[in-house]
Design a protein around this motif. Structure first.
Motif, mmCIF file in Angstrom:
data_model
loop_
_atom_site.group_PDB
_atom_site.id
_atom_site.type_symbol
_atom_site.label_atom_id
_atom_site.label_comp_id
_atom_site.label_asym_id
_atom_site.label_seq_id
_atom_site.Cartn_x
_atom_site.Cartn_y
_atom_site.Cartn_z
ATOM 1 N N ASN A 119 23.631 26.540 30.600
ATOM 2 C CA ASN A 119 22.532 27.333 31.156
ATOM 3 C C ASN A 119 22.537 27.424 32.677
ATOM 4 O OD1 ASN A 119 21.762 24.751 31.786
ATOM 5 N ND2 ASN A 119 19.640 25.008 31.173
ATOM 6 N N ARG B 142 18.413 35.940 35.576
ATOM 7 C CA ARG B 142 17.035 36.023 35.074
ATOM 8 C C ARG B 142 17.006 36.544 33.636
ATOM 9 N NH1 ARG B 142 14.822 38.312 40.757
ATOM 10 N NH2 ARG B 142 14.238 36.316 41.678
ATOM 11 N N GLU B 143 17.821 37.542 33.349
ATOM 12 C CA GLU B 143 17.872 38.089 31.988
ATOM 13 C C GLU B 143 18.341 37.049 30.979
ATOM 14 O OE1 GLU B 143 20.491 41.443 32.382
ATOM 15 O OE2 GLU B 143 18.937 42.712 33.267
ATOM 16 N N LYS B 144 19.294 36.224 31.380
ATOM 17 C CA LYS B 144 19.899 35.229 30.479
ATOM 18 C C LYS B 144 19.214 33.870 30.560
ATOM 19 C CE LYS B 144 23.250 37.791 28.892
ATOM 20 N NZ LYS B 144 23.409 38.060 27.473
ATOM 21 N N HIS B 145 18.215 33.750 31.440
ATOM 22 C CA HIS B 145 17.504 32.484 31.662
ATOM 23 C C HIS B 145 18.436 31.389 32.162
ATOM 24 C CE1 HIS B 145 14.057 34.370 29.807
ATOM 25 N NE2 HIS B 145 14.837 34.729 28.804
ATOM 26 N N TYR B 146 19.361 31.769 33.053
ATOM 27 C CA TYR B 146 20.263 30.819 33.695
ATOM 28 C C TYR B 146 19.655 30.366 35.020
ATOM 29 C CZ TYR B 146 24.120 32.501 30.706
ATOM 30 O OH TYR B 146 24.933 32.851 29.664
ATOM 31 N N LYS B 147 20.027 29.169 35.426
ATOM 32 C CA LYS B 147 19.741 28.683 36.767
ATOM 33 C C LYS B 147 21.038 28.797 37.557
ATOM 34 C CE LYS B 147 15.437 27.513 36.310
ATOM 35 N NZ LYS B 147 14.381 28.148 37.076
ATOM 36 N N ASP C 71 13.216 31.006 42.037
ATOM 37 C CA ASP C 71 12.995 30.818 40.600
ATOM 38 C C ASP C 71 14.289 30.614 39.818
ATOM 39 O OD1 ASP C 71 13.406 33.680 41.200
ATOM 40 O OD2 ASP C 71 13.153 33.962 39.037
ATOM 41 N N VAL C 72 15.420 31.031 40.373
ATOM 42 C CA VAL C 72 16.672 30.885 39.647
ATOM 43 C C VAL C 72 17.565 29.764 40.165
ATOM 44 C CG1 VAL C 72 16.762 33.268 38.795
ATOM 45 C CG2 VAL C 72 17.818 32.703 40.982
#
Length: 93
Positions: free
Chosen positions: A34, A65-70, A90-91
């Motif tokens: 992730n 953001r689309e993939k919920h990655y940091k 946020d990312v």
């Protein structure tokens, strides 16, 4: 100029081409399922100063953001962009 995206497994690249010539790219790999490690960003010398590097980082942020990655900005350019842009907090991993 349109940013394009290509992935192969855990690796990916965002890039900008014009008239068949690569003007710049940003490379990343997904780690720990992730996290998106941006490890390389490069813009051709004759295309510098046009904001292409920032466009590549912006595209990566939207994707994360689309993939919920940091994001781990491990390349020097990415680190400087993230340091100077509070909208990306946020990312950040």
């Amino acid at each position: 100029m349109q940013v394009k995206h290509h992935t192969t497994g855990e690796d990916g690249i965002f890039y900008i081409d014009e008239d068949g010539k690569r003007l710049g790219d940003m490379r990343y790999m997904i780690v720990n399922n992730n996290q998106m490690d941006i490890y390389h960003t490069e813009v051709e010398v004759d295309a510098e100063g046009k904001g292409l590097g920032k466009q590549l980082i912006d595209a990566g942020v939207i994707y994360a953001r689309e993939k919920h990655y940091k994001i781990i900005p491990s390349c020097t350019f990415a680190k400087s962009v993230f340091t100077n842009n509070q909208d990306y907090k946020d990312v950040l991993a």
